[in-house]
Design a protein around this motif. Structure first.
Motif, PDB file in Angstrom:
ATOM      1  N   LEU A   9      69.787  35.840  56.934  1.00 49.56           N
ATOM      2  CA  LEU A   9      69.305  34.495  57.130  1.00 49.56           C
ATOM      3  C   LEU A   9      70.652  33.729  57.896  1.00 49.56           C
ATOM      4  CD1 LEU A   9      67.428  32.086  56.562  1.00 49.56           C
ATOM      5  CD2 LEU A   9      68.523  31.824  54.275  1.00 49.56           C
ATOM      6  N   ILE A  14      71.121  38.803  53.424  1.00 48.41           N
ATOM      7  CA  ILE A  14      70.845  38.565  52.132  1.00 48.41           C
ATOM      8  C   ILE A  14      70.038  39.359  51.272  1.00 48.41           C
ATOM      9  CG2 ILE A  14      70.762  36.004  52.728  1.00 48.41           C
ATOM     10  CD1 ILE A  14      67.755  36.166  53.130  1.00 48.41           C
ATOM     11  N   LEU A  26      62.152  37.913  49.050  1.00 47.47           N
ATOM     12  CA  LEU A  26      62.315  36.919  49.864  1.00 47.47           C
ATOM     13  C   LEU A  26      61.074  36.043  50.080  1.00 47.47           C
ATOM     14  CD1 LEU A  26      64.357  38.997  52.497  1.00 47.47           C
ATOM     15  CD2 LEU A  26      65.167  37.595  50.565  1.00 47.47           C
ATOM     16  N   ARG A  29      60.984  32.428  51.502  1.00 51.18           N
ATOM     17  CA  ARG A  29      62.379  32.197  52.152  1.00 51.18           C
ATOM     18  C   ARG A  29      62.161  32.685  53.725  1.00 51.18           C
ATOM     19  NH1 ARG A  29      67.444  34.117  48.915  1.00 51.18           N
ATOM     20  NH2 ARG A  29      68.408  32.892  50.504  1.00 51.18           N
ATOM     21  N   GLN A  30      61.108  32.432  54.274  1.00 53.96           N
ATOM     22  CA  GLN A  30      60.782  33.152  55.564  1.00 53.96           C
ATOM     23  C   GLN A  30      61.547  32.312  56.639  1.00 53.96           C
ATOM     24  OE1 GLN A  30      58.213  32.668  53.049  1.00 53.96           O
ATOM     25  NE2 GLN A  30      56.489  33.812  53.777  1.00 53.96           N
ATOM     26  N   ASP A  31      61.631  31.022  56.612  1.00 58.45           N
ATOM     27  CA  ASP A  31      62.258  30.387  57.571  1.00 58.45           C
ATOM     28  C   ASP A  31      63.581  30.814  57.938  1.00 58.45           C
ATOM     29  OD1 ASP A  31      59.905  28.769  57.914  1.00 58.45           O
ATOM     30  OD2 ASP A  31      60.839  27.113  56.720  1.00 58.45           O
ATOM     31  N   GLY A  32      63.829  31.157  59.481  1.00 59.11           N
ATOM     32  CA  GLY A  32      64.979  31.555  59.928  1.00 59.11           C
ATOM     33  C   GLY A  32      65.515  32.986  59.421  1.00 59.11           C
ATOM     34  N   LEU A  33      64.482  33.683  58.971  1.00 58.54           N
ATOM     35  CA  LEU A  33      64.901  34.986  58.322  1.00 58.54           C
ATOM     36  C   LEU A  33      64.797  36.143  59.592  1.00 58.54           C
ATOM     37  CD1 LEU A  33      65.541  36.483  55.308  1.00 58.54           C
ATOM     38  CD2 LEU A  33      63.131  36.782  55.381  1.00 58.54           C
TER      39      LEU A  33
END
Length: 174
Positions: A9, A14, A26, A29-33
């Motif tokens: 991230l 992470i 995760l 928490r996908q945004d920007g991954l």
């Protein structure tokens, strides 16, 4: 064999694990991954729908020797090469396996080093391509000057630096 991946991230590592483990850990928490395959450094798209990975599905039985891990693929050779192979003890397949094994031994680790460099470069350029010193670090990576590379990466974010230095180490499977 389950492939291992590493999730970032931004420039912070992470999570690490199989694609299915990363999806479970995760979710949400996908945004920007960004996720990279540890074997080749390529970016990986995770299946967030929760569908089991193809590797876990039962594959239909195929002809051949599955217990030996034999994979049938097409090989294109000239007629004189096929003639030579057909005269070898054990046939063409055994001769080709023997030739490949001899070439791997004679390689002196060059292919493993190149594979490790390419793997590290993919992650390094995807995450650190805009960081100061990227060009110099790239030159050092492909010049196989790992101590100098480590020094050039010292000012970079620790997770990215450490991951690149892990990836640049040749592995047995390379």
């Amino acid at each position: 064999m389950t492939r291992n991946c590493t999730a970032f991230l931004g420039m912070t590592r992470i999570a690490r694990g199989s694609p299915d483990q990363l999806v479970a850990a995760l979710r949400g928490r996908q945004d920007g991954l960004l996720v990279f395959d540890d074997a080749d450094g390529r970016a990986v798209d995770l299946d967030w729908r929760g569908v089991p990975a193809l590797a876990q599905e039962e594959a239909p039985r195929r002809r051949g020797r599955p217990r030996l891990g034999v994979t049938a693929r097409e090989v294109t050779l000239l007629p004189r090469q096929w003639d030579w192979l057909s005269r070898q003890p054990g046939g063409a397949s055994q001769a080709l396996r023997r030739l490949v094994d001899e070439a791997r031994k004679a390689d002196g680790g060059r292919t493993a080093r190149r594979t490790a460099q390419e793997r590290a470069y993919r992650v390094m350029s995807a995450l650190g391509g805009d960081l100061p010193g990227f060009e110099e670090a790239s030159r050092l990576l492909f010049a196989d000057k790992l101590e100098e590379l480590a020094a050039a990466l010292a000012p970079w974010p620790a997770d990215l630096r450490d991951h690149v230095l892990e990836l640049v180490q040749p592995r047995a499977e390379d």
